[in-house]
Design a protein around this motif. Structure first.
Motif, PDB file in Angstrom:
ATOM      1  N   ASP A  14       0.801  -0.906  -0.288  1.00  0.00           N
ATOM      2  CA  ASP A  14       0.288   0.222  -0.306  1.00  0.00           C
ATOM      3  C   ASP A  14       0.760   0.874  -0.327  1.00  0.00           C
ATOM      4  O   ASP A  14       0.703   2.496  -1.238  1.00  0.00           O
ATOM      5  N   GLN A  15       1.846   0.969   0.575  1.00  0.00           N
ATOM      6  CA  GLN A  15       2.724   2.485   0.484  1.00  0.00           C
ATOM      7  C   GLN A  15       3.706   2.633  -0.566  1.00  0.00           C
ATOM      8  O   GLN A  15       4.081   3.718  -1.135  1.00  0.00           O
ATOM      9  N   TYR A  16       3.944   1.044  -1.356  1.00  0.00           N
ATOM     10  CA  TYR A  16       4.470   1.977  -2.049  1.00  0.00           C
ATOM     11  C   TYR A  16       3.971   1.938  -3.698  1.00  0.00           C
ATOM     12  O   TYR A  16       4.304   1.903  -4.619  1.00  0.00           O
ATOM     13  N   LEU A  17       2.789   1.051  -3.629  1.00  0.00           N
ATOM     14  CA  LEU A  17       2.246   1.245  -5.009  1.00  0.00           C
ATOM     15  C   LEU A  17       1.929   2.809  -4.686  1.00  0.00           C
ATOM     16  O   LEU A  17       0.675   3.144  -4.305  1.00  0.00           O
ATOM     17  N   ILE A  18       2.330   3.468  -6.132  1.00  0.00           N
ATOM     18  CA  ILE A  18       1.748   4.630  -6.160  1.00  0.00           C
ATOM     19  C   ILE A  18       1.215   5.309  -7.655  1.00  0.00           C
ATOM     20  O   ILE A  18      -0.155   5.373  -8.259  1.00  0.00           O
ATOM     21  N   ARG A  19       2.373   4.644  -9.181  1.00  0.00           N
ATOM     22  CA  ARG A  19       1.575   5.061 -10.480  1.00  0.00           C
ATOM     23  C   ARG A  19       0.495   4.214 -10.386  1.00  0.00           C
ATOM     24  O   ARG A  19      -0.545   4.404 -11.543  1.00  0.00           O
ATOM     25  N   HIS A  20       0.724   2.747  -9.952  1.00  0.00           N
ATOM     26  CA  HIS A  20      -0.693   2.551 -10.837  1.00  0.00           C
ATOM     27  C   HIS A  20      -1.636   1.803  -9.726  1.00  0.00           C
ATOM     28  O   HIS A  20      -2.215   0.931  -9.575  1.00  0.00           O
ATOM     29  N   ARG A  21      -2.065   2.752  -8.560  1.00  0.00           N
ATOM     30  CA  ARG A  21      -3.260   2.638  -8.315  1.00  0.00           C
ATOM     31  C   ARG A  21      -4.887   2.079  -8.768  1.00  0.00           C
ATOM     32  O   ARG A  21      -5.567   2.073  -7.715  1.00  0.00           O
ATOM     33  N   SER A  22      -4.800   2.478  -9.313  1.00  0.00           N
ATOM     34  CA  SER A  22      -6.161   2.109 -10.367  1.00  0.00           C
ATOM     35  C   SER A  22      -6.833   1.150  -9.998  1.00  0.00           C
ATOM     36  O   SER A  22      -5.459  -0.013 -10.626  1.00  0.00           O
ATOM     37  N   ILE A  23      -8.409   0.038 -10.056  1.00  0.00           N
ATOM     38  CA  ILE A  23      -8.053  -0.375  -9.806  1.00  0.00           C
ATOM     39  C   ILE A  23      -8.080  -1.730 -11.789  1.00  0.00           C
ATOM     40  O   ILE A  23      -6.897  -2.697 -11.381  1.00  0.00           O
ATOM     41  N   LEU A  24      -7.779  -0.871 -12.573  1.00  0.00           N
ATOM     42  CA  LEU A  24      -8.047  -1.405 -13.675  1.00  0.00           C
ATOM     43  C   LEU A  24      -6.400  -1.998 -13.714  1.00  0.00           C
ATOM     44  O   LEU A  24      -5.977  -2.578 -14.613  1.00  0.00           O
ATOM     45  N   ASP A  25      -5.323  -0.813 -13.528  1.00  0.00           N
ATOM     46  CA  ASP A  25      -4.359  -0.906 -13.199  1.00  0.00           C
ATOM     47  C   ASP A  25      -3.858  -1.752 -12.949  1.00  0.00           C
ATOM     48  O   ASP A  25      -2.652  -2.717 -12.932  1.00  0.00           O
ATOM     49  N   VAL A  26      -4.535  -2.484 -11.614  1.00  0.00           N
ATOM     50  CA  VAL A  26      -3.949  -3.332 -10.936  1.00  0.00           C
ATOM     51  C   VAL A  26      -4.634  -5.155 -11.400  1.00  0.00           C
ATOM     52  O   VAL A  26      -3.405  -5.896 -11.194  1.00  0.00           O
ATOM     53  N   LEU A  27      -5.375  -4.508 -12.199  1.00  0.00           N
ATOM     54  CA  LEU A  27      -6.141  -6.310 -12.346  1.00  0.00           C
ATOM     55  C   LEU A  27      -4.827  -6.103 -13.819  1.00  0.00           C
ATOM     56  O   LEU A  27      -4.679  -7.932 -14.162  1.00  0.00           O
ATOM     57  N   THR A  28      -4.801  -5.495 -14.617  1.00  0.00           N
ATOM     58  CA  THR A  28      -3.855  -5.443 -15.386  1.00  0.00           C
ATOM     59  C   THR A  28      -2.324  -5.799 -14.947  1.00  0.00           C
ATOM     60  O   THR A  28      -1.966  -6.761 -16.007  1.00  0.00           O
ATOM     61  N   LYS A  29      -1.433  -5.423 -14.318  1.00  0.00           N
ATOM     62  CA  LYS A  29      -0.643  -5.473 -13.713  1.00  0.00           C
ATOM     63  C   LYS A  29      -0.746  -6.781 -13.015  1.00  0.00           C
ATOM     64  O   LYS A  29       0.197  -7.547 -13.417  1.00  0.00           O
TER      65      LYS A  29
END
Length: 131
Positions: A14-29
Protein backbone atom coordinates in the motif's frame (compact mmCIF):
# COMPACT_ATOMS: atom_id res chain seq x y z
CA UNK A 1 3.31 -14.50 13.35
CA UNK A 2 2.09 -15.35 9.85
CA UNK A 3 -0.80 -12.91 10.21
CA UNK A 4 1.71 -10.14 10.90
CA UNK A 5 3.72 -11.15 7.83
CA UNK A 6 0.70 -10.77 5.56
CA UNK A 7 -0.35 -7.53 7.23
CA UNK A 8 3.16 -6.10 6.97
CA UNK A 9 3.37 -7.12 3.33
CA UNK A 10 0.00 -5.56 2.51
CA UNK A 11 1.03 -2.36 4.33
CA UNK A 12 4.31 -2.19 2.37
CA UNK A 13 2.46 -2.74 -0.91
CA UNK A 14 0.00 0.00 0.00
CA UNK A 15 2.85 2.37 0.82
CA UNK A 16 4.76 1.76 -2.40
CA UNK A 17 1.92 1.32 -4.88
CA UNK A 18 1.69 4.85 -6.19
CA UNK A 19 1.65 4.95 -9.98
CA UNK A 20 -0.64 2.00 -10.72
CA UNK A 21 -3.28 2.64 -8.07
CA UNK A 22 -6.33 2.31 -10.32
CA UNK A 23 -8.19 -0.97 -9.97
CA UNK A 24 -7.85 -1.41 -13.74
CA UNK A 25 -4.09 -0.92 -13.51
CA UNK A 26 -3.82 -3.39 -10.64
CA UNK A 27 -5.93 -6.02 -12.40
CA UNK A 28 -3.92 -5.80 -15.61
CA UNK A 29 -0.57 -5.65 -13.78
CA UNK A 30 -1.59 -8.74 -11.77
CA UNK A 31 -2.48 -10.56 -14.98
CA UNK A 32 0.83 -9.48 -16.54
CA UNK A 33 2.74 -10.63 -13.45
CA UNK A 34 1.15 -14.08 -13.51
CA UNK A 35 1.91 -14.34 -17.23
CA UNK A 36 5.55 -13.56 -16.44
CA UNK A 37 5.58 -16.42 -13.92
CA UNK A 38 4.35 -18.71 -16.70
CA UNK A 39 6.99 -17.34 -19.06
CA UNK A 40 9.80 -17.81 -16.53
CA UNK A 41 8.79 -21.43 -16.05
CA UNK A 42 8.57 -21.96 -19.81
CA UNK A 43 12.05 -20.48 -20.26
CA UNK A 44 13.41 -22.87 -17.63
CA UNK A 45 12.17 -25.65 -19.91
CA UNK A 46 12.84 -24.27 -23.38
CA UNK A 47 15.94 -22.10 -22.97
CA UNK A 48 17.81 -23.39 -19.95
CA UNK A 49 16.65 -26.98 -19.99
CA UNK A 50 17.08 -27.46 -16.26
CA UNK A 51 13.48 -28.63 -16.16
CA UNK A 52 11.67 -30.85 -18.64
CA UNK A 53 8.01 -31.51 -19.19
CA UNK A 54 6.99 -35.05 -19.99
CA UNK A 55 3.23 -35.07 -20.26
CA UNK A 56 0.97 -37.97 -21.02
CA UNK A 57 -2.49 -39.05 -20.12
CA UNK A 58 -2.57 -40.63 -16.65
CA UNK A 59 -3.11 -44.37 -16.58
CA UNK A 60 -5.82 -44.76 -13.95
CA UNK A 61 -7.22 -48.22 -13.28
CA UNK A 62 -11.01 -48.31 -13.69
CA UNK A 63 -11.44 -49.63 -10.15
CA UNK A 64 -9.33 -46.89 -8.50
CA UNK A 65 -11.05 -45.00 -5.70
CA UNK A 66 -10.94 -41.25 -5.42
CA UNK A 67 -8.52 -41.46 -2.49
CA UNK A 68 -6.13 -43.51 -4.67
CA UNK A 69 -6.10 -41.05 -7.59
CA UNK A 70 -3.19 -39.03 -6.22
CA UNK A 71 -0.76 -41.91 -6.73
CA UNK A 72 -1.63 -42.04 -10.45
CA UNK A 73 -1.33 -38.30 -11.08
CA UNK A 74 1.85 -36.48 -12.11
CA UNK A 75 3.03 -32.88 -12.34
CA UNK A 76 4.66 -33.85 -15.67
CA UNK A 77 7.71 -31.97 -14.42
CA UNK A 78 11.15 -33.57 -14.33
CA UNK A 79 14.13 -31.96 -12.66
CA UNK A 80 14.34 -28.81 -10.62
CA UNK A 81 15.00 -25.24 -11.69
CA UNK A 82 18.69 -24.33 -11.56
CA UNK A 83 19.77 -21.47 -9.28
CA UNK A 84 19.40 -18.86 -12.04
CA UNK A 85 15.93 -20.04 -13.09
CA UNK A 86 14.84 -20.43 -9.48
CA UNK A 87 15.83 -16.82 -8.82
CA UNK A 88 13.88 -15.55 -11.83
CA UNK A 89 10.79 -17.62 -11.01
CA UNK A 90 10.88 -16.43 -7.39
CA UNK A 91 11.22 -12.81 -8.52
CA UNK A 92 8.23 -13.14 -10.83
CA UNK A 93 6.18 -14.88 -8.13
CA UNK A 94 7.05 -11.97 -5.82
CA UNK A 95 5.72 -9.47 -8.36
CA UNK A 96 2.56 -11.53 -8.67
CA UNK A 97 2.16 -11.51 -4.88
CA UNK A 98 2.71 -7.75 -4.88
CA UNK A 99 -0.23 -7.17 -7.21
CA UNK A 100 -2.37 -9.74 -5.41
CA UNK A 101 -1.79 -7.79 -2.18
CA UNK A 102 -2.54 -4.54 -4.01
CA UNK A 103 -5.83 -6.02 -5.23
CA UNK A 104 -6.65 -7.03 -1.66
CA UNK A 105 -5.83 -3.52 -0.44
CA UNK A 106 -8.00 -1.80 -3.04
CA UNK A 107 -10.96 -4.05 -2.26
CA UNK A 108 -10.51 -3.85 1.52
CA UNK A 109 -9.71 -7.53 1.87
CA UNK A 110 -7.12 -9.08 4.15
CA UNK A 111 -4.81 -11.55 2.41
CA UNK A 112 -4.25 -13.56 5.58
CA UNK A 113 -8.00 -13.87 6.18
CA UNK A 114 -8.48 -15.07 2.61
CA UNK A 115 -5.71 -17.64 2.98
CA UNK A 116 -7.07 -18.80 6.33
CA UNK A 117 -10.61 -19.14 4.90
CA UNK A 118 -9.33 -21.01 1.86
CA UNK A 119 -7.38 -23.40 4.09
CA UNK A 120 -10.48 -23.94 6.21
CA UNK A 121 -12.50 -24.71 3.08
CA UNK A 122 -9.85 -27.16 1.93
CA UNK A 123 -9.68 -29.01 5.22
CA UNK A 124 -13.46 -29.05 5.64
CA UNK A 125 -14.53 -29.88 2.10
CA UNK A 126 -11.39 -31.67 0.91
CA UNK A 127 -11.56 -32.57 -2.76
CA UNK A 128 -15.14 -31.28 -3.02
CA UNK A 129 -13.78 -27.78 -2.50
CA UNK A 130 -12.55 -27.68 -6.09
CA UNK A 131 -15.92 -28.34 -7.71
Amino acid sequence: MHDKCCLDFQAAVDQYLIRHRSILDVLTKYQEATARVNRAMAKAVTECGCVTVQASRPQIPPDATYSELRQFMSSHLSGEPCAACREIIAKELGHSLFYLAALCNLTGLNLHDIMRQERSNLTTLGAYHLS
